[in-house]
Design a protein around this motif. Sequence first.
Motif, PDB file in Angstrom:
ATOM      1  N   GLY A 516      35.725  32.943  41.835  1.00  0.00           N
ATOM      2  CA  GLY A 516      36.322  33.233  43.141  1.00  0.00           C
ATOM      3  C   GLY A 516      37.506  32.351  43.476  1.00  0.00           C
ATOM      4  N   ASP A 518      40.016  31.811  41.765  1.00  0.00           N
ATOM      5  CA  ASP A 518      41.253  32.486  41.342  1.00  0.00           C
ATOM      6  C   ASP A 518      41.163  34.002  41.516  1.00  0.00           C
ATOM      7  N   ASN A 519      40.212  34.426  42.363  1.00  0.00           N
ATOM      8  CA  ASN A 519      40.024  35.864  42.620  1.00  0.00           C
ATOM      9  C   ASN A 519      39.808  36.662  41.329  1.00  0.00           C
ATOM     10  N   THR A 521      37.560  38.794  38.732  1.00  0.00           N
ATOM     11  CA  THR A 521      36.376  39.656  38.714  1.00  0.00           C
ATOM     12  C   THR A 521      36.177  40.183  37.300  1.00  0.00           C
TER      13      THR A 521
END
Length: 648
Positions: A516, A518-519, A521
């Motif tokens: 999260g 560095d965002n 997924t």
Amino acid sequence: MIDRATIDKIMDATNIVDVVGEFVTLRKAGVNYKGLCPFHDDKTPSFMVSPSKQICKCFACGEGGTAINFLMKHEQITYPEALRWLAKKYNIEIQEKELTEEEKKEQSDRESMFIVNDWAMHYFQDVMKNDPDGIAIGRQYFRSRGIRDDIIEKFNLGYALQKRDALAQAAQKAGYQAEFLVKTGLCINGEKGLHDRYAGRVIFPWLNVSGRVVAFGGRLLDSRTKGVQQKYVNSPDSEIYHKERELYGLFQAKKAIAKEDRVYMVEGYTDVIAMHQCGLENVVANSGTALSTHQIRLLRRFTQNITLLYDGDEAGIHAAMRGTDMLLAEGMNIKVLLLPDGDDPDSFSRKHSAQELKDYIEQNQTDFITFKTRLTVENVTDPVKRSEAIGGIVKSISMIPDQILRSTYLSELSQRMGIKEQTLLNSMNGMIRKELEEKEKEQERELNRQGGQEPPADNSLMQSALNTLSPSNEVERLLIQSVVRDGEKVIYENVETDNGELINLTVAQYISYDLGQDNLTFHDARYNQILEEAVAHSGEEGFKAETYFIQHPDVNISALAAELAIDRHQLGKGFQLKEREGGLKQHVLHLVLDLRLDIIEQRMKEVQQQLRQVGNDMERANALLEEYKKTQLIRDALARQLGKGVVR
């Protein structure tokens, strides 16, 4: 719909060893069980079942999962149907709401056909029990054949009324659609409307290996078999029934086959039924169809030992000869017994007790060499015919996949025929070479027909698959495997938050927090769902990620979790699980860094590719070079953290 509480009750009661054992003969292997995989042509046991994890997996073809996943794949049924199957097995009552008309329309044709067949079986049984004609004609026929009432019940035997549309009317009155009466073959849509396929016949239902009704056989009574009337009429092939894939009596026989480690193959319905009544239950029939590879492989799940038990007439001899080579090619150990003239398994078993029948079979069954020698070689004096007959036996031996067994049979034939073993060996090798050449030519012909190129070998296919899998996807899989297996375990204690609160971080929470930042997924939506739910349940008393996800109501999640919970690299000799090397915390940290390193390295490759295509745009080239240098610095820092060498 089935509520969650009932699903949990079903899953708690389910023992995967019991479930898989309904279809596969399992043997203990350390703390686990193994057997022949039912999902591919398995020659050596590669299908493992773990009672502790309640999952199964084939280490050859990769199929596996929970008991639910196994049933869905094996029986080609839906998730709710698999739950109902388990509920029935474990006597768990399911309270379901009445389906709406829209929901009924959504039921698959396949399930509708099973439902119609099940209704029809009970309809035929009810007719024979309660209708005057059913009692006087149908039940009296079976009793005249000496079949007891308990055996009639065991095989669900019934009777179809002589009225040409009796079943069609009863079925439609009960709410069943004409479409599925025709698709199952119960009825025929003629010029005058629907009429019954089996009118005036006694009925033999066909149950598949899991006990679902897939087809019917109908026999005209003796007084009506004159002229052009067919004595037997069977269901046509359909979405749920393919005659070359089913064996009559297998459902009733499978436990006895596994227990005795032998199956008796007979020709007809009444042969199976009479032998059951006599006390021999490990018996099946292919009922008028040529023995198929599918049927042989179905039997191999339960045993490799088969005795062909046929009439001694010309038809019985032909059936035995026809099936021998196919059985040998599939690795079956064959014995053959032709009964005395005038007897078939039905009549013979009615004259003897179970022990007498067993003793007779044991004393008189022969291996296939003896059988073929007696039929084709003995008393043949013509050298050409004798040579052809011996060549036929050598051809049969050449079909055996096990080289040692092949050599043993060849040696036996040499001694029996008085022919040098080397002569027979040369002949057999010539046959094998010719067979291989024919297969190669057939492949060439197929390629020419398709106008395509030669398909890659297995290794090439495997390499091709590996080349399409990016490194980050593999690391993602390892990360989510850690979440499934250990998501609830704490790897950081007393971590201070921004507001000064001390918390513990589980595997799932740490991975979620780190990505999260560095965002980041996962590429696979299922992975993101698993991580999200693991984080949401972290800290709950009694939460165990592996159990939670393996029993997940979303069958896609449960199948993935079962696959991740156990893999080839965890298994040593005897399929026993080994502990993962290194500490859990270090393992997770390493994977998170690996994921970042892979992402950075992929970006570096993309930048390099763009630099090759930039042309004379120096501004763009300088920007890309600057990005490459920064990315390289990050890559080097990550590599040092991971203890990997830095490549310049």
